[in-house]
Design a protein around this motif. Structure first.
Motif, PDB file in Angstrom:
ATOM      1  N   VAL A 295      28.725  38.848  31.029  1.00 21.57           N
ATOM      2  CA  VAL A 295      27.936  40.108  31.400  1.00 21.57           C
ATOM      3  C   VAL A 295      27.454  39.637  32.961  1.00 21.57           C
ATOM      4  O   VAL A 295      26.498  38.795  33.195  1.00 21.57           O
ATOM      5  CB  VAL A 295      26.504  40.284  30.739  1.00 21.57           C
ATOM      6  N   ASP A 296      27.744  40.213  34.032  1.00 20.82           N
ATOM      7  CA  ASP A 296      27.344  40.047  35.363  1.00 20.82           C
ATOM      8  C   ASP A 296      27.460  38.805  35.707  1.00 20.82           C
ATOM      9  O   ASP A 296      26.634  37.887  36.588  1.00 20.82           O
ATOM     10  CB  ASP A 296      25.972  40.341  35.736  1.00 20.82           C
ATOM     11  N   GLY A 297      28.498  37.675  35.164  1.00 18.92           N
ATOM     12  CA  GLY A 297      28.872  36.494  35.454  1.00 18.92           C
ATOM     13  C   GLY A 297      27.942  35.428  34.561  1.00 18.92           C
ATOM     14  O   GLY A 297      27.931  34.120  34.706  1.00 18.92           O
TER      15      GLY A 297
ATOM     16  N   CYS B 115      36.476  35.576  29.296  1.00 19.58           N
ATOM     17  CA  CYS B 115      35.914  36.551  28.178  1.00 19.58           C
ATOM     18  C   CYS B 115      36.801  37.656  28.127  1.00 19.58           C
ATOM     19  O   CYS B 115      37.178  38.204  29.119  1.00 19.58           O
ATOM     20  CB  CYS B 115      34.574  36.749  27.974  1.00 19.58           C
ATOM     21  N   TYR B 116      37.324  38.206  26.775  1.00 15.84           N
ATOM     22  CA  TYR B 116      38.148  39.240  26.693  1.00 15.84           C
ATOM     23  C   TYR B 116      37.223  40.650  27.223  1.00 15.84           C
ATOM     24  O   TYR B 116      38.000  41.412  27.940  1.00 15.84           O
ATOM     25  CB  TYR B 116      38.580  39.575  25.104  1.00 15.84           C
ATOM     26  N   HIS B 117      35.995  40.736  27.204  1.00 10.28           N
ATOM     27  CA  HIS B 117      35.197  41.586  27.607  1.00 10.28           C
ATOM     28  C   HIS B 117      34.137  40.874  28.395  1.00 10.28           C
ATOM     29  O   HIS B 117      33.375  40.399  28.271  1.00 10.28           O
ATOM     30  CB  HIS B 117      34.381  42.304  26.422  1.00 10.28           C
ATOM     31  N   GLY B 118      34.250  41.502  29.775  1.00 13.45           N
ATOM     32  CA  GLY B 118      33.686  40.773  30.844  1.00 13.45           C
ATOM     33  C   GLY B 118      34.307  39.870  31.743  1.00 13.45           C
ATOM     34  O   GLY B 118      33.607  39.821  32.852  1.00 13.45           O
ATOM     35  N   GLY B 119      35.447  39.396  31.279  1.00 13.67           N
ATOM     36  CA  GLY B 119      36.294  38.734  32.331  1.00 13.67           C
ATOM     37  C   GLY B 119      35.680  37.158  32.602  1.00 13.67           C
ATOM     38  O   GLY B 119      35.371  36.489  31.618  1.00 13.67           O
TER      39      GLY B 119
END
Length: 242
Positions: free
Chosen positions: A183-185, A218-222
């Motif tokens: 989340v936001d890095g 991360c699959y969600h958030g990159g």
């Protein structure tokens, strides 16, 4: 987005969300980790081309777990491939992926009326008849796959019984699947609403601290690449999905 030579994080947009499968490759083989939602095959093929990898180089797909947004386009990929592709997953999630058991989190028989009513109408057919695929090879904790410099399997249950994460030895990249969210890095624990066994999921995170990691996908958030070792030590709470 290329993380390093031979590693790329794909970005698959679906409505307001972005899913992040990982593509790794060398001179002979390409490996795809997770396969997006159903119907995203063209997006995956385009993303591979943008990374400079031809689709006919793809020889292996590894599923981190059984969820719909990870199995998604795998049947289309296998159908379109000019040769056989090896599919890997943990043995505990294999019967769900192969359709012997219904996917845990999208099984209408497990939902109450309110939960089922909240599912968007366009998704209900997928919940009732989710994609399925043969799993050629099952994975165990600590196993190292001999692709692209070595891929180590880390058994990280909790989000599903057979959830795995993967450590890419050559690039020191951790592919977390849904064991973590970015989340936001910043790293957070798994999404609370979609993690049935949160205590086990949080215990699994401690295993990820044992690796010499420079980047985490991360699959969600990159991608997270800022002080990741310290961040992993400080994770103690799940991420509340809003």
């Amino acid at each position: 987005m290329n993380i390093s030579n031979g590693v790329a994080m794909l970005e698959l947009k679906i409505q307001q969300f972005v899913l992040n499968p990982t593509l790794i490759w060398d001179n002979e083989t390409a490996v795809l980790i997770d396969a997006g939602m159903p119907g995203q095959w063209d997006l995956i093929r385009t993303a591979m081309a943008e990374a400079g990898v031809a689709f006919d180089k793809l020889k292996v797909v590894i599923l981190t777990h059984q969820d719909l947004d990870h199995i998604g386009s795998l049947p289309e990929i296998l159908n379109q491939a000019p040769h056989e592709i090896e599919v890997y997953a943990h043995k505990l999630d294999k019967p769900y992926i192969e359709g012997e058991l219904h996917l845990m989190k999208t099984d209408p028989s497990r939902m109450n009326k309110e939960a089922w009513a909240s599912v968007p109408e366009q998704l209900k057919p997928l919940y009732e008849n989710p994609p399925k695929s043969k799993v050629n090879q099952t994975l165990e904790d600590g196993q190292v796959l001999p692709y692209c410099g070595g891929i180590q399997v880390i058994f990280t249950p909790g989000h599903t019984p057979g959830h795995i994460s993967l450590y890419l030895e050559q690039s020191k990249t951790l592919v977390a699947g849904d064991a973590l969210v970015c989340v936001d890095g910043k790293l957070r624990g798994p999404i609370e609403q979609t993690t049935p066994d949160m205590n086990t999921a949080l215990q699994s995170i401690t295993k990820l601290q044992n690796f010499d990691t420079q980047s985490i996908i991360c699959y969600h958030g990159g991608l997270c690449h800022s002080n990741v070792k310290e961040q992993l030590k400080n994770i103690g709470v799940p991420y509340p999905f809003i």
